[in-house]
Design a protein around this motif. Structure first.
Motif, short mmCIF file in Angstrom:
data_model
loop_
_atom_site.label_atom_id
_atom_site.label_comp_id
_atom_site.label_asym_id
_atom_site.label_seq_id
_atom_site.Cartn_x
_atom_site.Cartn_y
_atom_site.Cartn_z
N GLN A 94 48.08 32.37 39.00
CA GLN A 94 48.77 31.42 38.13
C GLN A 94 48.10 31.37 36.75
N GLY A 95 47.74 32.56 36.25
CA GLY A 95 47.19 32.68 34.92
C GLY A 95 45.73 32.30 34.77
N GLN A 96 45.07 31.93 35.85
CA GLN A 96 43.67 31.50 35.77
C GLN A 96 42.81 32.28 36.75
N LEU A 97 41.58 32.51 36.36
CA LEU A 97 40.61 33.12 37.25
C LEU A 97 40.10 32.05 38.20
N GLY B 76 49.81 41.26 46.09
CA GLY B 76 49.64 42.04 44.87
C GLY B 76 48.61 41.49 43.91
N VAL B 77 48.09 40.29 44.17
CA VAL B 77 47.07 39.70 43.30
C VAL B 77 45.75 40.46 43.46
N GLU B 78 45.13 40.80 42.33
CA GLU B 78 43.88 41.56 42.36
C GLU B 78 42.70 40.68 42.71
N LEU B 79 41.75 41.28 43.42
CA LEU B 79 40.48 40.63 43.77
C LEU B 79 39.42 41.17 42.83
N LEU B 80 38.63 40.28 42.26
CA LEU B 80 37.66 40.66 41.24
C LEU B 80 36.28 40.11 41.58
N VAL B 81 35.29 40.68 40.92
CA VAL B 81 33.92 40.21 41.06
C VAL B 81 33.27 40.32 39.68
N ASN B 82 32.36 39.41 39.39
CA ASN B 82 31.62 39.51 38.12
C ASN B 82 30.80 40.79 38.13
N ALA B 83 30.79 41.48 37.01
CA ALA B 83 30.12 42.78 36.91
C ALA B 83 28.66 42.71 37.34
#
Length: 175
Positions: free
Chosen positions: A46-49, A82-89
């Motif tokens: 929904q547009g937010q991390l 379809g929402v991507e899963l992310l992690v801080n670098a």
């Protein structure tokens, strides 16, 4: 002033599994199961991390399925497909002598003979080998061209200079 790195995509939600809001998980990590060890695991929803709270997960038919907190029925979970899963670098493990795919994006690609082939714009995994997607600059005398170059060290990839953003390849330019 330190620059905050963009979070890195390490997977995505797949199809809904069952009626209780479970979702398939597509992991892009080298060891697929390690996706569940990253904390915090993030999603752009929904547009937010936002932080993802996986309450349960299991292996199912050569893939993973997971239960996400607050998504308790199939219809709610459907919104995450379809929402991507992310992690801080900075959560990614340090590599001793290798590099991440993301480090190759933007590198110039030259042949051993000095011919400029273009810039790495993407990477593909084919199952047998990784492949560089290299796009020629519009200044190239041969126009905009995309080349797929297998990432085979020593045989095709002569040198990778991450600091200099240059990859040297043993590859014949196809005019």
């Amino acid at each position: 002033m330190s620059q905050i790195a963009e979070p890195i995509v390490i997977g995505k939600f797949g199809a809904v599994h069952g009626i209780k809001g479970w979702l398939k998980i597509h992991s892009y990590t080298d060891d697929a199961e390690s996706i569940f060890q990253y904390k915090p695991l993030l999603m752009k929803y929904q547009g937010q991390l936002q932080e993802v709270n996986i309450t349960e997960w299991k292996c199912h038919s050569n893939t993973f399925v997971a239960k996400i907190d607050a998504f308790d029925v199939r219809e709610e979970a459907q919104a995450l497909v379809g929402v991507e899963l992310l992690v801080n670098a900075d959560e990614l493990p340090e590599l001793d002598s290798d590099f991440y795919w993301r480090d190759l994006i933007g590198c110039q690609v030259n042949t051993d003979q000095g011919y400029h082939l273009g810039v790495v714009t993407d990477m593909m995994e084919t199952g047998s080998k990784d492949v560089l997607v290299v796009k020629a600059n519009s200044n190239d005398a041969f126009g905009q061209k995309e080349r797929l170059i297998p990432f085979i060290k020593e045989q095709v990839i002569s040198n990778v200079d991450i600091a200099g953003k240059l990859i040297t390849v043993n590859w014949e330019p196809d005019f």
